[in-house]
Design an enzyme around this catalytic site. Structure first.
Site, PDB file in Angstrom:
ATOM      1  N   HIS A 311     -17.490 -54.038 -79.075  1.00 13.47           N
ATOM      2  CA  HIS A 311     -16.038 -54.104 -78.947  1.00 13.47           C
ATOM      3  C   HIS A 311     -15.414 -53.673 -80.276  1.00 13.47           C
ATOM      4  O   HIS A 311     -16.110 -53.315 -81.216  1.00 13.47           O
ATOM      5  CB  HIS A 311     -15.598 -55.530 -78.604  1.00 13.47           C
ATOM      6  CG  HIS A 311     -15.976 -55.967 -77.222  1.00 13.47           C
ATOM      7  ND1 HIS A 311     -15.046 -56.105 -76.203  1.00 13.47           N
ATOM      8  CD2 HIS A 311     -17.170 -56.303 -76.670  1.00 13.47           C
ATOM      9  CE1 HIS A 311     -15.655 -56.499 -75.101  1.00 13.47           C
ATOM     10  NE2 HIS A 311     -16.948 -56.626 -75.355  1.00 13.47           N
ATOM     11  N   GLU A 370     -17.762 -56.870 -82.914  1.00 10.63           N
ATOM     12  CA  GLU A 370     -16.403 -56.344 -83.061  1.00 10.63           C
ATOM     13  C   GLU A 370     -16.412 -55.317 -84.190  1.00 10.63           C
ATOM     14  O   GLU A 370     -16.355 -55.645 -85.371  1.00 10.63           O
ATOM     15  CB  GLU A 370     -15.420 -57.474 -83.367  1.00 10.63           C
ATOM     16  CG  GLU A 370     -15.300 -58.511 -82.256  1.00 10.63           C
ATOM     17  CD  GLU A 370     -14.467 -58.034 -81.080  1.00 10.63           C
ATOM     18  OE1 GLU A 370     -13.904 -56.924 -81.159  1.00 10.63           O
ATOM     19  OE2 GLU A 370     -14.368 -58.776 -80.087  1.00 10.63           O
TER      20      GLU A 370
END
Length: 400
Positions: A311, A370
């Site tokens: 992500h 992330e």
């Protein structure tokens, strides 16, 4: 000025890249384009003619030095500068015309990276590296293939997916570019940043889904024009906004990051979203969306030893889930964080994500990574750095 008629799928960046320009050149010739969230098919753009690059030869500079500096071949340099001696020194002060840089890697950014670019690059990669296999695990709501790549022959399996959230699409080329670098290093018998791809190949099989939400990615990049089958619904779900750059969900307004059967009801209650939305709506039921269901089915048919969902953004790695994670997860997360320059974070009050479901279902290490820092979609200029970070994190898994 060159007159260009916009076609479906065109963006300012894609048009600029195709004509050897920068986005700034296109905006300068068409200032109104800066105020539009998307271009419309049929619009006319005026593009400046492209001036070839030039270089003034420096004292002691050789032709091969100039070629290396600009990433071009000596042959191409010689074609545009007849009379030069390819193997010799340049005359100081001589003006050299520089050809366009040659494309060494398959996976590069020529504007936004969407489903079409992904499909084209996968075709090139499997042709170049026959030991990479490609298939599909299903189709999106709009019928786009959900591609699966496999590399390696090892008994251990690593599952990696990217672009589950639409405006996090830069994770797709980052994953694919790392797989290309892996394949090239393995084929040539070279190290990859100190790691052994041969060891990776023999010990692991990587199962990669590089774009889990192709409909959403295309929406973020191209908008919902008159041709779009969900145009009216999307306008309503988007609150009347013309831009979809903030959109995370799939094309039915379901957040695929809240779609998995891991305390799904609690996440729905926490989010408080009762219907389609750009983000945070978990759908009418777990795995109601074909994209999420395909990922779950893949993992059930081919259980992985470790799973990673890419992500953006935050430079953080989430590794735990309600105590279901195995004991080694924390230490492994800290190693991955160290490799990528990230932070390992124990996340609470978050459910129904892919990582959550994978950990609870299989009791194996699962991670949400992330990538990068900033605001989604992250800038294209971050691509090279994020590709390296992606590779460093995955290499830390494959090298153990």
């Amino acid at each position: 000025m060159l007159q260009y008629i916009v076609r479906k799928g065109d963006t300012v960046r894609r048009i600029a890249a195709a004509h050897g320009l920068t986005s700034g050149h296109v905006i300068q010739g068409n200032p109104w384009a800066a105020d539009q969230p998307y271009l419309f098919p049929g619009q006319v753009l005026f593009l400046p003619s492209v001036q070839r690059r030039r270089h003034i030869a420096q004292e002691g500079e050789r032709m091969k030095d100039v070629a290396a500096l600009y990433g071009v071949s000596l042959e191409a340099l010689e074609q545009l500068n007849p009379g030069i001696s390819p193997g010799g020194f340049c005359a100081p002060g001589k003006t050299l015309v520089i050809p366009a840089s040659e494309r060494a890697a398959v996976v590069t950014l020529r504007g936004e990276y969407g489903p079409s670019e992904l499909a084209a690059d996968i075709g090139l990669l499997i042709n170049k590296y026959p030991f990479i296999s490609a298939s599909t695990i299903g189709f999106s709501v709009l019928g786009k293939p959900l591609h699966l790549l496999r590399i390696g022959s090892g008994r251990r399996r690593l599952h990696v997916n990217a672009a589950l959230h639409a405006n996090e699409w830069l994770t797709s080329p980052c994953l694919l570019a790392f797989l290309e670098q892996y394949a090239e290093a393995y084929e040539k018998g070279r190290k990859w940043n100190g790691h052994s791809p041969e060891g990776w190949f023999n010990n692991w099989t990587v199962w990669a889904v590089p774009m889990a939400n192709p409909d959403g990615v295309e929406l973020v990049q191209e908008g919902a024009g008159p041709w779009h089958p969900y145009r009216r619904e999307l306008a309503e779900w988007n609150g009347g906004r013309g831009s979809f750059r903030h959109w995370k969900a799939n094309i039915r307004g379901v957040d695929l990051g809240d779609q998995f059967p891991a305390f799904w009801e609690e996440e729905q209650s926490r989010r408080g979203m009762s219907g389609p939305s750009p983000q945070d709506y978990g759908g009418p039921s777990p795995l109601s969306e074909p994209e999420a269901a395909a990922l779950a089915s893949l993992c059930e048919k081919a259980p992985a030893d470790i799973a990673v969902s890419l992500h953006s953004q935050g430079q953080e790695i989430y590794w735990n889930y309600r105590g279901y994670e195995p004991p080694e997860s924390r230490e492994l997360a800290e190693r991955l964080a160290l490799a990528g320059g990230y932070r390992a974070v124990a996340l609470t009050e978050s459910d129904a994500g892919f990582k959550d479901w994978f950990i609870m279902k299989f009791r194996k290490p699962g991670f949400t990574v992330e990538l990068g820092l900033g605001r989604n979609p992250l800038p294209l200029e971050d691509f090279e750095d994020l590709t390296l970070e992606t590779g460093q994190i995955l290499a830390a898994i494959l090298s153990q």
